[in-house]
Design a protein around this motif. Structure first.
Motif, short mmCIF file in Angstrom:
data_model
loop_
_atom_site.label_atom_id
_atom_site.label_comp_id
_atom_site.label_asym_id
_atom_site.label_seq_id
_atom_site.Cartn_x
_atom_site.Cartn_y
_atom_site.Cartn_z
N UNK A 15 0.75 -1.34 -0.05
CA UNK A 15 0.09 -0.03 0.06
C UNK A 15 0.84 1.32 -0.08
N UNK A 16 2.02 1.32 0.70
CA UNK A 16 2.93 2.56 0.65
C UNK A 16 3.91 2.71 -0.47
N UNK A 50 1.18 9.75 -7.60
CA UNK A 50 0.85 9.51 -6.06
C UNK A 50 -0.29 8.26 -5.90
N UNK A 51 -0.48 7.47 -7.05
CA UNK A 51 -1.48 6.39 -7.06
C UNK A 51 -0.67 5.09 -6.23
N UNK A 52 -1.34 4.35 -5.33
CA UNK A 52 -0.82 3.32 -4.80
C UNK A 52 -0.77 2.14 -5.60
N UNK A 53 0.44 1.21 -5.34
CA UNK A 53 0.27 0.08 -6.17
C UNK A 53 -0.74 -0.97 -5.93
N UNK A 54 -1.68 -0.83 -4.62
CA UNK A 54 -2.54 -1.74 -4.51
C UNK A 54 -3.80 -1.51 -5.74
N UNK A 55 -3.89 -0.05 -6.31
CA UNK A 55 -4.89 0.15 -7.18
C UNK A 55 -4.47 -0.77 -8.35
N UNK A 56 -3.43 -0.84 -8.69
CA UNK A 56 -3.00 -1.57 -10.09
C UNK A 56 -3.05 -3.12 -10.01
N UNK A 57 -2.56 -3.51 -8.62
CA UNK A 57 -2.66 -4.83 -8.07
C UNK A 57 -4.27 -5.51 -8.27
N UNK A 58 -5.29 -4.63 -7.78
CA UNK A 58 -6.63 -4.91 -7.69
C UNK A 58 -6.98 -4.94 -9.08
N UNK A 59 -6.63 -4.14 -9.98
CA UNK A 59 -6.95 -4.24 -11.30
C UNK A 59 -6.71 -5.43 -12.21
N UNK A 60 -5.44 -6.03 -11.77
CA UNK A 60 -4.88 -7.28 -12.23
C UNK A 60 -5.60 -8.30 -11.59
N UNK A 61 -6.00 -8.32 -10.34
CA UNK A 61 -6.74 -9.44 -9.62
C UNK A 61 -8.07 -9.38 -10.21
N UNK A 62 -8.68 -8.29 -10.35
CA UNK A 62 -10.22 -8.43 -10.78
C UNK A 62 -10.06 -9.19 -12.30
N UNK A 63 -9.23 -8.61 -13.19
CA UNK A 63 -9.24 -8.95 -14.65
C UNK A 63 -8.93 -10.40 -14.37
N UNK A 64 -7.93 -10.96 -13.71
CA UNK A 64 -7.72 -12.31 -13.60
C UNK A 64 -8.82 -13.21 -13.27
N UNK A 65 -9.62 -12.74 -12.20
CA UNK A 65 -10.88 -13.42 -11.73
C UNK A 65 -11.77 -13.58 -12.85
N UNK A 262 -12.26 7.57 -7.09
CA UNK A 262 -11.50 7.75 -6.08
C UNK A 262 -10.01 7.81 -6.27
N UNK A 263 -9.26 8.58 -5.67
CA UNK A 263 -7.75 9.05 -6.22
C UNK A 263 -7.33 8.05 -4.98
N UNK A 264 -6.75 6.86 -5.57
CA UNK A 264 -6.27 5.87 -4.55
C UNK A 264 -4.53 6.14 -4.28
N UNK A 265 -4.52 6.95 -3.38
CA UNK A 265 -3.08 7.18 -3.00
C UNK A 265 -2.33 6.28 -1.92
#
Length: 304
Positions: A15-16, A50-65, A262-265
């Protein structure tokens, strides 16, 4: 990079870290510069770094599912007749339970007098036992009265990006694909979605295409009139599809949404407010994070 994301189970561990740092670490500089930098810019405007790595991680996770045993094929669903069917059924249930739906009646002030809430809107002022607020936290901070300054400031830390979406009703199909992501800073939109390619034997009578762009509310594009946005978007569309002809356009619709993304910082989870506000009876129910703990709280509130 995508496969690596699948094996991350705890999003707090990254997240950081910024999305930029994470992508470069696992995909390389060129991957970031050519693909992800323009995509992040078109999604988050000047906040993209400023965007957190969790945002891109969640995108990959959603597309994979969304894929079954065949990893090369996505499994996507569509409601025949569109989501208006769900909205209409919800409206029926609300009215059947003696609820009332008021459209175009924006709330301008919420205050509490002893154990009753006073809600002022464009149609007047009324009192209620409790309030469930479903817009963005920042919007709540500007209409709620009687909250502490510290709490209001915390609501305003979560920023949103706006969206412009132009919908085209075309006489001809634009492309064989359903979804195209545009990683080109010279194109004024980031997505081309030919919605009718998702459904065989659709009954729309046209080929429906969405052109979507996220941007900051201060971006001059957001304030442009519909005709200017149409001209700009059509110009970009012709660069991608040189055979496209404006004569194909039967109708067009331009929609603007102020709080779209939302701006996921970095450190985002620490910014998300609880569903129960400091004012008892006022619930902030927004789609920022939905966890089992949140669900349990909402069920408790519903029973109360």
């Amino acid at each position: 990079m995508v496969i690596h994301a699948w094996f991350i189970k705890d999003y707090l561990a990254i997240e950081n870290m910024t999305a930029r740092e994470w992508i470069i670490r696992h995909g390389g500089e060129e991957c970031y510069r050519l693909v992800w930098e323009p995509l992040l810019n078109s999604k988050f405007d000047f906040d993209s770094d400023k965007i957190s790595a969790t945002w891109i991680w969640n995108k990959f996770k959603l597309r994979g599912s969304s894929r079954g045993k065949n990893i090369n094929k996505e499994l996507l669903g569509y409601m025949d007749g569109s989501f208006i069917k769900i909205y209409n059924k919800m409206a029926e249930r609300i009215k059947a339970n003696k609820g009332e739906i008021r459209l175009n009646d924006g709330v301008t002030e919420i205050s509490k007098n002893y154990d009753r809430f006073r809600v002022r809107s464009q149609s007047g002022t009324e009192e209620f036992d409790s309030v469930i607020f479903t817009a963005s936290p920042e919007r709540l901070s500007y209409v709620i009265k009687g909250m502490g300054r510290q709490y209001l400031d915390s609501l305003r830390k979560i920023k949103y990006k706006a969206n412009i979406c132009m919908i085209l009703e075309l006489s001809e199909s634009l492309m064989p694909n359903y979804w195209m992501t545009v990683a080109d800073s010279d194109i004024p939109f980031v997505l081309v979605i030919e919605h009718t390619n998702l459904v065989k034997n659709h009954k729309y009578g046209s080929h429906i295409v969405y052109l979507s762009r996220y941007l900051d509310i201060t971006n001059e594009l957001y304030g442009m009139d519909d005709e200017s946005i149409k001209s700009l978007f059509i110009s970009g569309l012709k660069k991608i599809f040189p055979d496209f002809k404006e004569e194909w356009i039967k109708k067009y619709h331009i929609n603007r949404t102020r709080d779209a993304q939302p701006v996921v910082t970095t450190g985002y989870s620490r910014l998300i407010p609880d569903v129960e506000t400091p004012m008892k009876g006022c619930i902030l129910h927004q789609c920022l994070r939905y966890t089992p703990k949140t669900e349990a709280k909402l069920r408790h509130i519903e029973r109360s």
